[in-house]
Structures are given as C-alpha cells and as structure tokens.
Motif scaffolding. Sequence first.
Motif, PDB file in Angstrom:
ATOM      1  N   PRO A   1      43.100  32.383  32.996  1.00 53.55           N
ATOM      2  CA  PRO A   1      43.429  33.403  34.007  1.00 53.55           C
ATOM      3  C   PRO A   1      44.254  34.539  33.395  1.00 53.55           C
ATOM      4  CG  PRO A   1      44.937  31.570  34.213  1.00 53.55           C
ATOM      5  CD  PRO A   1      43.972  31.185  33.116  1.00 53.55           C
ATOM      6  N   ALA A   2      43.676  35.191  32.381  1.00 50.24           N
ATOM      7  CA  ALA A   2      44.429  36.196  31.639  1.00 50.24           C
ATOM      8  C   ALA A   2      43.502  37.314  31.178  1.00 50.24           C
ATOM      9  CB  ALA A   2      45.107  35.553  30.428  1.00 50.24           C
ATOM     10  N   CYS A   3      44.104  38.445  30.869  1.00 48.59           N
ATOM     11  CA  CYS A   3      43.373  39.550  30.237  1.00 48.59           C
ATOM     12  C   CYS A   3      44.348  40.338  29.369  1.00 48.59           C
ATOM     13  CB  CYS A   3      42.703  40.459  31.271  1.00 48.59           C
ATOM     14  SG  CYS A   3      43.867  41.404  32.281  1.00 48.59           S
TER      15      CYS A   3
ATOM     16  N   PRO B   1      45.978  36.623  37.020  1.00 51.20           N
ATOM     17  CA  PRO B   1      47.403  36.262  37.093  1.00 51.20           C
ATOM     18  C   PRO B   1      48.244  36.728  35.909  1.00 51.20           C
ATOM     19  CG  PRO B   1      46.023  34.396  37.728  1.00 51.20           C
ATOM     20  CD  PRO B   1      45.106  35.447  37.176  1.00 51.20           C
ATOM     21  N   TYR B   2      47.698  36.663  34.679  1.00 49.91           N
ATOM     22  CA  TYR B   2      48.476  37.002  33.490  1.00 49.91           C
ATOM     23  C   TYR B   2      47.830  38.206  32.802  1.00 49.91           C
ATOM     24  CZ  TYR B   2      50.351  32.357  34.356  1.00 49.91           C
ATOM     25  OH  TYR B   2      50.930  31.265  34.948  1.00 49.91           O
ATOM     26  N   ARG B   3      48.508  39.330  32.910  1.00 49.24           N
ATOM     27  CA  ARG B   3      47.953  40.592  32.418  1.00 49.24           C
ATOM     28  C   ARG B   3      48.855  41.131  31.302  1.00 49.24           C
ATOM     29  NH1 ARG B   3      48.216  40.552  37.913  1.00 49.24           N
ATOM     30  NH2 ARG B   3      49.846  42.144  38.060  1.00 49.24           N
TER      31      ARG B   3
ATOM     32  N   VAL C   1      52.440  30.669  28.064  1.00 45.53           N
ATOM     33  CA  VAL C   1      52.447  31.454  29.290  1.00 45.53           C
ATOM     34  C   VAL C   1      51.178  31.218  30.094  1.00 45.53           C
ATOM     35  CG1 VAL C   1      52.409  33.797  30.223  1.00 45.53           C
ATOM     36  CG2 VAL C   1      53.963  33.233  28.341  1.00 45.53           C
ATOM     37  N   ILE C   2      50.019  31.330  29.426  1.00 43.49           N
ATOM     38  CA  ILE C   2      48.739  31.330  30.142  1.00 43.49           C
ATOM     39  C   ILE C   2      48.367  29.945  30.641  1.00 43.49           C
ATOM     40  CG2 ILE C   2      46.266  31.747  29.890  1.00 43.49           C
ATOM     41  CD1 ILE C   2      47.000  33.895  27.767  1.00 43.49           C
ATOM     42  N   ARG C   3      48.602  28.915  29.830  1.00 42.81           N
ATOM     43  CA  ARG C   3      48.106  27.579  30.168  1.00 42.81           C
ATOM     44  C   ARG C   3      49.185  26.661  30.744  1.00 42.81           C
ATOM     45  NH1 ARG C   3      43.994  26.744  24.963  1.00 42.81           N
ATOM     46  NH2 ARG C   3      42.769  28.625  25.426  1.00 42.81           N
ATOM     47  N   ASN C   4      50.428  26.943  30.412  1.00 38.42           N
ATOM     48  CA  ASN C   4      51.507  26.078  30.904  1.00 38.42           C
ATOM     49  C   ASN C   4      52.390  26.782  31.930  1.00 38.42           C
ATOM     50  OD1 ASN C   4      50.591  24.159  29.050  1.00 38.42           O
ATOM     51  ND2 ASN C   4      51.993  24.886  27.458  1.00 38.42           N
TER      52      ASN C   4
END
Length: 600
Positions: free
Chosen positions: A413-415, A382-384, A557-560
């Motif tokens: 959910p990130a990279c 989701p978060y790139r 961004v990633i967690r909230n």
Amino acid sequence: MENAFETALGLYRAGRGRDALPLLRELAGQHPGEPAILNLLGVCLRMAGEPAAAETALRAALAGCPDHADALLNLAAVSRDGGRHGVAASCLRRLLAQHPALREGLNQLGATLSEMGDLEGAERTLRRAVGLVPDGIDERFNLAAILCQAAPPDRAIAALRQAIALQPEGAFAYGLLGACSLRAGDLDGAQAPFSRALRLDPAAAEARQGLVRVARYRATARAARSGTGPDGLALRGAFATASGYSHMTRRLIEALRRQRIPLEILGLLGDERWPFEPLDRPVRARALLNVLIPMAVERVPGLPAVTFTMFEGHPIPPSWQVHSRNSDIVVVPTRASRRAWIAGGFPEARLRLCPLGIDPEAGDGAPLHLALPDGRPVAEIPYRFLNVSDFVPRKNVDGLLRVWLRATDRRDPACLILKLAIGGRPDGRAELADLVRRGEAATGRRVAEAAPILLVDAVLDEVRMNGLYRAATHYWSLSHGEGWDLPMATAGALGLGLIAPRHTAYVDYLHDGIAHLIPARTAPARRPYADEPWAPFHGLDWWQPDEEAAVAALRAVIRNGAALPSAADHLRRHFTWDQSAATLLTILGGLGLAPQPGGA
C-alpha cells in the motif's frame, strides 16, 4: 583498394560520411584488420550517428595498430561524445606518449580533463601546449578559459590579454575579460572589454549584462561613500530563477525586510528587479552579500565581500578554494560545509556558520491531486513517499530506484512520488529510462514488480509545489551530500515522516528523535554505474548511504506500520528564515558591518 579508399575519403571530407559507409564496409570485409580502413569507417559511423559501431571499428583499428594516431584521436572523440572521459583521456595519453608535441592531442586532452572536472590537469596540459606553440591561438584561448575557472582573477586576466593580443577580434574573449575584471572589483577594467565585445557583436548578451552590472556597482560604490542616509546592505543573488540558491535568496530578502533592513538588491545578471517593492536603488551599504557559489562572486570597490554559500562534498574543490579567497568572509549553513572549506585550505578565521530556514507556510491550502498511471488517486494510497531532486548524480536517484525496487512489492500500500528537475534537459527522460533499466539489472527486479512510481517532471509554481508536499505522507532522501536540502526541511516542518542519510546538512537539523537516519560512509564521488568521477566532484568524496538499512526502513513503515516521529515542532521552533536572517546580522555585527534597521 586504393581508388575505393580515396573515393570514401573524398566523401568523408565533403561531409558525406554516411554515403561512404557501404563502400567502407565492403573494403573492411575485403581487407580485415586494415587500420586505415577501420579508422575511416569509425569516423564515418560517428558522423552518421552510430557511436557504438564507430567505437567497435576504431577499437579494431587499434587492435591491428595500437599506436595509430588518428584512431586514438577518433576513439577519444567517440568516448567524449558518450561521456566516457576517462577512456578518452587514456587514448590521448597513449597518443601523446608517442607524439608529445602533437597540438591536436594536447588541446583535446586539455578539453577532456576540463570536462572531467580535473582543472589542474587541464591547466598543466594546456601550459605544455602553449610552451610548444607560443603563438598558437587555440592553445592560448583554451588555457585562458581554464584559468577563468581555476585561477585567481589576475592570472585569468593576464592569460586572456595574451590570447586577445593574438586574435583581437573575438567578442567572447572580451566578455570573459570583463567578467574576470568584475570578480576583481575593477570596474574600469571591466567596462572597456564589455564595450569592445558589444562593438564586435551587438548581440553579445553577456557583455550587455556586464555593462549593466558595471553601472549598478558604480552607483552602489558611490552611495556607500556618500556618508548620508541609513546604513544598509547590498545583496546579490539569483533571486529570479528556480534554483535552490534563488529560493534561499528570496527568503533571506523577505526576512531582512521584515527586520526593516535597508537593502539594495543586485541580480545575478544585473537587470533583474525585485517584484514586490523597489529595492534596486542604492543604499549606504556596509558590505556586499553574495548569495552565490564562489565562482559567481563579483566585488564592488570599497565594500567588503561576504559570501553565503555551501558545498555538498568533502573537501571543497581547488577552484572553489581559489575563488572563495576573493571573499573577505564566507558564511556556510552547516558544520559539514565548514569542515569542507577548512579541509580545502580556506582560512578558518574567515568562516562563519549561519543555518538556513524552512517554509512552514507551505502547509496552507489543498494537496495537489495526483493519479497513478493506472488511474488510482494517489490520495487513496496509505504510504506516499516523496522525493524532490535535481536530476544529477549527487542526488543518488539510482540508489533511490534500487532501494525502492528491492524494498517494495506491487501489492504494497505504497507509492513513490519522484519530482525530478529534468524538464530543461532534452535527453532527461531517456537518461532516467536508462537509469531504471540499470536499476532493474542491478536488483534483478522489474519496476512492474515494485510499488508504483509516479514521475513528476513538470515545472511547478510555489503554490503547486506546496500542494505536492501535502499530497505525501513521508519524505525520503538517499542523497550523497547536501548543503541544506530545502525540500527535506520543508517536508519535515509540514509533519511528513522523514527518512534521511546520516550525513552533511541532515545531522544539523535532524536527529534520531525526529527522523529515521540511515547510516552512510564516505566514498569517492562517481557517476552512477561508472568508475569515472562526476565532474563537479572530481577527486573528492561524498557519502554513500547504506542501501540495506534503507530497504529495512521502508519495509518497516510499509509492511509493519512503523510510525516515524515528527520533526515539525523542532524545525518550526529552531529553523525559521527570521532566525537565519538574525544570525546573519549578528555575524555582520561582529565584523563591524551590521546595517541599522530603518527601511520602510
């Protein structure tokens, strides 16, 4: 001991230092602390490719005899090999305090200071060497080479001629003399040494290219004096390379041609050709526009020199100030660059401001297909976060890695897609691996514990680079300073969420309503995890982004699920290449140098 030592010394002098190591290790065990043995052991270990062991032996030699001249010279050499120029300079200064007229010490210190970026210190040291040995060939050539970087063309030319008088058969020196003459706009003064260099060395590519430029500049000067045909603009830049300056040059050329400005395009080397239409024919140029750093600017006789350039720190280095004065007008894209030139001593009245553009057309086409090391498609994350950088200290890749390790978890959910220009550096991946290890040590977290990082270090053409932007959802930078940062601007124009430090170029085209700006403070420019300056920024400041704030921004961004505003409309409306070219033409018009539209 004496016979064994002489045997080891003979092996070293024969280029067989590795073969001398068993004997020297045995001697060091039998005579612990003997400086002569330890010094030779260190030299042979360096020859054998064991720098850490060499340094240990040389430091042991100096522990027993702190003023051992050979050990100080050799420890300086080992330190330079490892990029520890501050240590090398300290060793050489200790040596020269005891032996102030030692030629090798002065020459080595001059070279070390030059590699550190301290050109003023290097010049002082080498002038001292020349004063002690007026007929020293090495001293004269070393001083001349420094002056080519740090001094106006006339001073460098005088030093080169003095050096050539001592050794008139060196092709390289004639090539430098020709290049300095081109900076001064002396075409006759350049042609003779370039021709001489080619006679001495027919393979001297720089001299051959120099002669091509001499011929091109003569034609440009003749056309400018002709009094016939429409006014135009001669433009010189590195449009044929993969650099940021090259991209900027290509976009400006395209925008100026859309405005039907007659152009003559001169490449960095002289023989490059614009691939889309014949733009190498002379026009009646009103000025020569150099889209280059100041040291690369060359003059055409009779034409005002306008230089479009930028700098990322504060102030500009002394050498930039010297070479900037070779231009009549300097154009910069940001207020930060303007302040840097003024703080560096460049006349404010000769500065102009012209923002660059962005590339919204990168939005066309499909995203680049990428996969993580475990095989998962990047598109499913989701978060790139994307970062596109040269692998240099200014880009603060070490800070990016520290923040990513601290801010993310492997379950997030990130990279991070890290596009680094390290393909042309043989040790680039090894340097990056070392930076990763240091980041893990600094944060107490391993890469395996963080969200995945995908390294992209292949050279991508423009279509695939566009696809890389489209594969990401966010663009993130922790740079120490930017002249413009074209990747950030392009990413913003495509609608990616932006996280950037609040400094230099970013505050010229971003604000809090369209990006998340991280606080930053000024700090001395240093290499990662070192107290030594990064050579291009020796003695200068850059900006240190707040890593705590960066961690918080990523987690938000990633967690909230914090949504970042879009900068796309703002950038597409206010920062196009057509607008940049129009501003540049307005600047030229204010100087009485504007070419008239009319080219095909």
